[in-house]
Design a protein around this motif. Structure first.
Motif, short mmCIF file in Angstrom:
data_model
loop_
_atom_site.label_atom_id
_atom_site.label_comp_id
_atom_site.label_asym_id
_atom_site.label_seq_id
_atom_site.Cartn_x
_atom_site.Cartn_y
_atom_site.Cartn_z
N ALA A 133 0.68 -1.25 0.09
CA ALA A 133 0.14 -0.06 0.01
C ALA A 133 0.76 1.25 -0.07
N GLN A 134 1.91 1.19 0.68
CA GLN A 134 2.98 2.42 0.78
C GLN A 134 3.54 2.78 -0.68
N GLU A 135 3.68 1.72 -1.45
CA GLU A 135 4.13 2.01 -2.72
C GLU A 135 3.26 2.29 -3.65
N THR A 136 1.91 1.94 -3.49
CA THR A 136 0.74 2.38 -4.24
C THR A 136 0.48 3.75 -4.07
N LEU A 137 0.54 4.12 -2.92
CA LEU A 137 0.49 5.67 -2.36
C LEU A 137 1.53 6.43 -3.20
N ARG A 138 2.55 6.20 -3.12
CA ARG A 138 3.78 6.78 -3.74
C ARG A 138 3.51 6.88 -5.11
N LYS A 139 3.28 5.91 -5.83
CA LYS A 139 2.96 5.82 -7.56
C LYS A 139 1.69 6.72 -7.34
N LEU A 140 0.72 6.61 -6.81
CA LEU A 140 -0.58 7.60 -7.14
C LEU A 140 -0.01 8.98 -7.04
N LEU A 141 0.85 9.31 -5.90
CA LEU A 141 1.16 10.83 -5.69
C LEU A 141 1.90 11.04 -6.80
N GLU A 142 2.81 10.31 -7.52
CA GLU A 142 3.72 10.74 -8.53
C GLU A 142 2.83 11.11 -9.61
N VAL A 143 1.84 10.40 -9.95
CA VAL A 143 0.99 10.71 -11.12
C VAL A 143 -0.10 11.74 -10.85
N ARG A 144 -0.41 11.93 -9.55
CA ARG A 144 -1.44 12.66 -9.25
C ARG A 144 -1.00 14.07 -8.79
N ALA A 145 0.19 14.32 -8.32
CA ALA A 145 0.51 15.55 -7.89
C ALA A 145 0.51 16.74 -8.99
N PRO A 146 0.81 16.34 -10.12
CA PRO A 146 0.55 17.60 -11.28
C PRO A 146 -0.94 17.90 -11.32
N LEU A 147 -1.81 16.84 -11.19
CA LEU A 147 -3.09 17.03 -11.36
C LEU A 147 -3.87 17.81 -10.19
N TYR A 148 -3.43 17.57 -9.01
CA TYR A 148 -3.85 18.17 -7.69
C TYR A 148 -3.25 19.57 -8.19
N ALA A 149 -2.24 19.97 -8.24
CA ALA A 149 -1.66 21.25 -8.52
C ALA A 149 -2.54 21.98 -9.52
N GLU A 150 -3.07 21.29 -10.61
CA GLU A 150 -3.44 22.14 -11.62
C GLU A 150 -4.95 22.41 -11.04
N SER A 151 -5.41 21.70 -10.37
CA SER A 151 -6.85 21.68 -9.74
C SER A 151 -6.94 22.94 -8.48
N ALA A 152 -6.05 22.90 -7.95
CA ALA A 152 -6.29 23.74 -6.62
C ALA A 152 -5.58 24.88 -6.56
N HIS A 153 -6.56 25.89 -5.98
CA HIS A 153 -6.09 27.15 -5.67
C HIS A 153 -4.93 27.43 -4.67
N LEU A 154 -4.81 26.51 -3.76
CA LEU A 154 -3.98 26.39 -2.80
C LEU A 154 -3.47 25.26 -2.19
N ARG A 155 -2.13 24.99 -2.20
CA ARG A 155 -1.32 23.58 -1.74
C ARG A 155 -1.11 23.98 -0.28
N LEU A 156 -1.39 22.93 0.69
CA LEU A 156 -1.26 23.10 1.95
C LEU A 156 -0.68 21.87 2.57
N ASP A 157 0.77 21.82 3.01
CA ASP A 157 1.42 20.73 3.41
C ASP A 157 0.90 20.61 4.75
N THR A 158 0.27 19.36 5.25
CA THR A 158 -0.23 19.40 6.56
C THR A 158 0.43 18.28 7.30
N SER A 159 1.60 17.53 6.74
CA SER A 159 2.31 16.52 7.13
C SER A 159 2.55 16.88 8.66
N HIS A 160 3.15 17.98 8.94
CA HIS A 160 3.43 18.25 10.43
C HIS A 160 2.68 19.27 11.15
N MET A 161 1.30 19.46 10.67
CA MET A 161 0.41 20.45 11.22
C MET A 161 -0.52 19.87 12.18
N GLU A 162 -0.84 20.68 13.18
CA GLU A 162 -2.12 19.98 14.11
C GLU A 162 -3.31 20.45 13.15
#
Ligand code: S3P
Length: 186
Positions: A139-168
């Motif tokens: 599953a971790q590898e699947t998520l990595r591959k999905l992110l590789e393909v999808r990151a530019p598409l999320y970027a194209e769709s979004a007005h804002l990117r927010l990295d919440t990895s280390h945010m409460e």
């Protein structure tokens, strides 16, 4: 991120991002804070079709599920009442796979991509088993591959990117609230 040229009068706040990124958790908290209604596209599709997402994938296939997502986006856009009646919308992680959906999302309102590190997504999604795309293989590898393909598409769709990895969560909610107030006031 795309420009705001395509801004419409639709005042929804829409979360996109990979499975486990916090669309539902942050969306619900934002709804509580603002008093806005919260909609989860996966839940709406399950209710409409009367099947779980896993069953839709299994019996009807992913392409059919993607068509249901497009139909729901169209419905949300066309049935939206007054511009003041914005909702908070949590999308399924793959909604951005169709160009048509990316365009519909931006017309719906302010789109936020919650970007989270893959190991954190993996840890969160490993606690549940309702996501068909993560039920086979690594599953971790699947998520990595999905992110590789999808990151530019999320970027194209979004007005804002927010990295919440280390945010409460409360900090992320406050940040999104301020950013969306600014977006809709501009
Ligand atoms: C999917 C994400 C899921 C759900 C379906 C497919 C994807 O939603 O729509 O299992 O393609 O990433 P969540 O992102 O809410 O888990």
């Amino acid at each position: 991120m795309g420009s705001s040229e395509d801004r419409t009068s639709s005042k929804h706040i829409i979360f996109v991002g990979l499975m486990g990124c916090g669309k539902t958790t942050i969306g619900r908290e934002l709804a509580r804070l603002t008093g806005m209604s919260f909609l989860d596209m996966d839940v709406l599709i399950e209710e409409q079709i009367g099947k779980s997402i896993s069953d839709i994938f299994k019996h009807d296939g992913e392409a059919h599920f993607r068509s249901l997502e497009t139909a729901l986006l169209r419905y949300l856009l066309e049935e939206s009442p007054a511009p003041t009646a914005g909702c908070i919308i949590s999308t399924g992680g793959g909604v951005i796979m169709r160009a048509e959906n990316r365009e519909l999302l931006r017309r719906l309102g302010f789109v936020i991509w919650l970007d989270v590190d893959v190991p954190i997504l993996f840890e969160r999604t490993a606690r549940t088993n309702h996501r068909p795309l993560l039920q086979q293989g690594d599953a971790q590898e699947t998520l990595r591959k999905l992110l590789e393909v999808r990151a530019p598409l999320y970027a194209e769709s979004a007005h804002l990117r927010l990295d919440t990895s280390h945010m409460e969560i409360p900090d992320a909610v406050r940040f999104v609230k301020e950013a969306s107030d600014e977006y809709f006031q501009a």
